[in-house]
Design an enzyme around this catalytic site. Structure first.
Site: not given
Ligand code: ARG
Ligand code: GLU
Length: 706
Positions: A84, A220, A641
């Site tokens: 991502h 991911d 991330s």
């Molecule tokens: N939640 C994770 C983060 O904050 C992964 C996000 C990936 N994006 C999505 N829409 N699935 O980055």
């Molecule tokens: N998916 C998140 C990012 O893009 C990291 C996960 C989180 O926020 O803990 O950095």
């Protein structure tokens, strides 16, 4: 007897309970955390993590793009981050003919690696404490606004000076709400190439449904390479450039992990607000989160519909959709968590204890007695302005064409000094690039739904006909087509063009809203400045109050270390989350009829033939599978991330990519009993690279510990 039992139990659990919240400064680990980390099982020294004089693991960590982390995993500049994190870049490289999002991408050799225009990777060369220099000339008695002006001037001057001295990029950042300042010397690389990227069916598996959730089966990850010139220095893209030779790269450990193993994360967490007062938490819960959630819900519904209809629209909105959906869901989880866990009440209890301490001493009363009530006052006064700003950001500007009318303002303002009409070509190019990224029907729908909502919320008594406005914007305005803009510029008469722009509906509407938002922001900034001044004192007071307790500064996109244990969790009453998931679980979720859950046939075949290379584990029934993701107690946030998740010996065991739903409130209030970060097991990454991507040549350049 019973008491003895309890005591024994406590002794027994004690080592686990040590894991704690915190995003620690790497250069202070030795004095603040090393002992603790070693008592939890760490085998390396704080100096192996960060050292000003010698090479250390810090030299294998980079800022990836503008908001993620990546780690160096080979001597040839190979870097690993999240799928991502590379998503926007890979979307930009994709077309209906070469859709790397749905098909994936695997270079078979260096020549096939794809340049990624605009993508950068930044190393931290050194970090210096510059608190004294930044505070030079500041007296506590000075007004907040004067202090902040002086400080800003000092920072600008110091950054310039350091840049001249070192030749590197320099950034000075504030810590502990302006109580301390550190200077980051950075080296930025600009020739970055795409090497390996799994298709959405692996890298985005589970999509938004599984995002921020456990059990998780998203592969991911994405692999890129840093290129440098012949001197191993940063250079713009050139076919002559060569793979960068890093000062340090991670060894990768595939021996296996177990629950309770010590683990730590090195990366660039973006933003947390752990020291908010109860009134600050109330603002999050009652104003910002709910407004954002409501707008995004509508925007996402419109996008979903449009993206399902054709592939071009899918590609246009894939990356925007992902980022909008991501925070929409996070805020929902955060709000739920804060509500369920009585966050405001908890903060109030802490504040009562703090006030007790303050009230014990006349000096403290004089200094800190009014802090909390002043904060409360500021928050309540700024509530409307805060809401309005959200209505603008999430509602008014959701219609991208309306936002794009800033282009007309730019042209209008540039005309006076324009010396060459040839220069105006860039505006037409800009507009045509813009039109490649939007679908008019979809964008119109954003306006119709969200602009209407925003105006109703901000100006309930005015009744603007939004549809008339949008019809004019999309059909008649100069911006409604590239031809219209070209035709206007072809007049080549400054005063005619200016007056045409001034009459234009897109321009007029844009200027009206932009001015209104800016006026609101001016008011908001004044209030924010006051709040910042109050937090500066509050954090200082809290550090005195909790004397002896280690304190960490809120995340601010700077390099941090967080540590804990691999560990499952009782996420809800009666619901235990096992610490690990496997390929079996992904296969079980496979659903060819739902895009988010559709696994590529090749992976299904690998699963059936059990062709897992060196990356399998044995299940209880003796069958083999590949470990996929695991949970740990590391305190992470957005920006972490792509961060390396590391074992006690300093070897890479995974890539951080998310947190669990029940713990998303950790940006405001961390709770070890609820919060877990989610890591992609390095063995799954290597399995996909070698068996699915058939890119064994990449495995060969890594240093793998078996
Ligand atoms: N939640 C994770 C983060 O904050 C992964 C996000 C990936 N994006 C999505 N829409 N699935 O980055
Ligand atoms: N998916 C998140 C990012 O893009 C990291 C996960 C989180 O926020 O803990 O950095």
């Amino acid at each position: 007897m019973r008491n003895l039992g309890v005591l024994l139990l406590m002794v027994f659990i004690a080592p686990l309970a040590q894991a704690k919240e915190g995003m620690w400064l790497p250069f202070l680990l030795e004095q603040m955390n090393e002992k603790d980390m070693r008592s939890m099982g760490m085998k390396i020294k704080a100096r192996d993590i960060y050292d000003i004089n010698e090479g250390s693991l810090k030299d294998a960590i980079v800022i990836f793009g503008s908001g993620c982390t990546a780690e160096v995993i080979s001597e040839k500049g190979l870097i690993l981050t999240n799928h991502h994190c590379g998503y926007g870049t890979v979307q930009g490289l994709s077309s209906v003919e070469h859709n790397y999002l749905t098909q994936g991408f695997w270079a078979k050799n260096h020549q096939e690696e794809l340049p990624c225009p605009g993508l950068t990777v930044t190393f931290i060369v050194r970090i210096d404490d510059v608190t004294e220099q930044v505070k030079q000339g500041i007296q506590e008695s000075m007004e907040d606004s004067i202090q902040s002006k002086l400080i800003q001037a000092n920072i600008t001057q110091l950054e310039k000076q350091k840049k001249a001295e070192t030749g590197y990029d320099v950034l000075i950042k504030s810590f502990f709400s302006d109580n301390e300042y550190y200077c980051f010397i950075m080296e930025k690389f600009t020739d970055i190439r795409l090497v390996g990227f799994p298709p959405n069916g692996i890298g985005k598996f589970g999509g938004d449904t599984d995002n921020w959730a456990w059990p998780r089966h998203t592969g991911d990850f994405g692999v890129f390479r840093i290129y440098a010139n012949k001197e191993n220095k940063p250079a713009v893209y050139s076919a002559e450039n060569v793979p960068f030779k890093p000062r340090r790269s991670f060894a990768i450990n595939i021996e296996g992990i177990e629950e309770n193993d010590f683990t730590w994360v090195y990366g660039f967490p973006g933003r947390t607000t752990e020291y908010l007062s109860s009134a600050g938490v109330r603002e999050v819960m009652e104003t910002t989160d709910p407004i954002r959630i409501a707008y995004r819900e509508k925007r996402l519904a419109i996008m979903k519909d449009a993206m399902s209809k054709d592939e071009k629209t899918f590609i246009q909105y894939a990356s925007k959709q992902a980022s909008i959906a991501n925070y929409w869901k996070k805020w929902k989880g955060e709000l739920l968590g804060l509500t369920k866990n009585n966050a405001i009440e908890k903060k109030k209890q802490e504040e009562a204890q703090f006030m007790q301490w303050v009230n014990n001493d006349a000096n403290r009363i004089a200094q800190y007695g009014q802090l909390l009530s002043n904060l409360e006052d500021c928050y309540s006064k700024q509530q409307q302005a805060v809401a309005k700003n959200e209505h603008y950001n999430e509602g008014v500007w959701a219609c991208e064409l309306l936002k794009k009318a800033s282009l007309l303002r730019d042209i209008h303002d540039a005309l006076d000094t324009l010396s060459d009409w040839g220069l105006t070509e860039k505006y037409v190019k800009d507009l045509s690039a813009f039109y490649k990224q939007i679908n008019k029907t979809t964008d119109y729908a954003f306006g119709k739904e969200l602009l209407t909502d925003a105006l109703n919320a901000m100006y309930p008594n005015d009744h603007l006909n939004v549809e008339n406005l949008l019809d004019a914007l999309f059909q008649k305005s100069i911006l409604s087509s590239e031809e219209n803009l070209k035709r206007l510029l072809a007049i080549k008469d400054k005063s005619i063009i200016k007056s045409e722009i001034e009459k234009d509906i897109a321009y007029k509407t844009f200027i009206y809203f932009d001015t209104d938002q800016k006026n609101n922001l001016t008011q908001l900034r004044e209030s924010q400045q006051k709040i910042t001044g109050l937090y500066k004192k509050y954090i200082k007071a809290l550090r005195e109050f909790k004397e002896g307790k280690q304190f960490y500064p809120d995340a601010n996109s700077t390099l941090r270390v967080t540590y804990g244990n691999i560990q499952g969790v009782e996420a809800q009453d009666g619901m235990l989350y096992h610490w690990q998931t496997t390929l079996d679980g992904a296969i079980a979720k496979n659903n060819p009829n739902v895009t988010e859950f559709k696994i590529p046939q090749k992976l299904i075949d690998l699963f059936h033939t059990k062709d897992f290379g060196d990356y399998s584990i044995e299940k209880e029934n003796g069958e083999k599978t590949v470990p996929l993701a695991f949970l740990a107690t590391n305190h992470t946030t957005g920006g972490n991330s792509g961060s390396p998740v590391i074992n006690a010996r300093g070897e890479l065991i995974g890539t951080n990519f998310d947190r669990i739903w029940e713990g998303t409130m950790s940006d405001v209030m961390y709770d070890i009993n609820l919060c877990r970060n989610i890591t992609l097991d390095i063995r799954y990454t290597l399995f996909i690279i070698e068996k699915f991507g058939e890119a064994r040549w990449l495995i060969d350049e890594m240093n793998i510990v078996k």
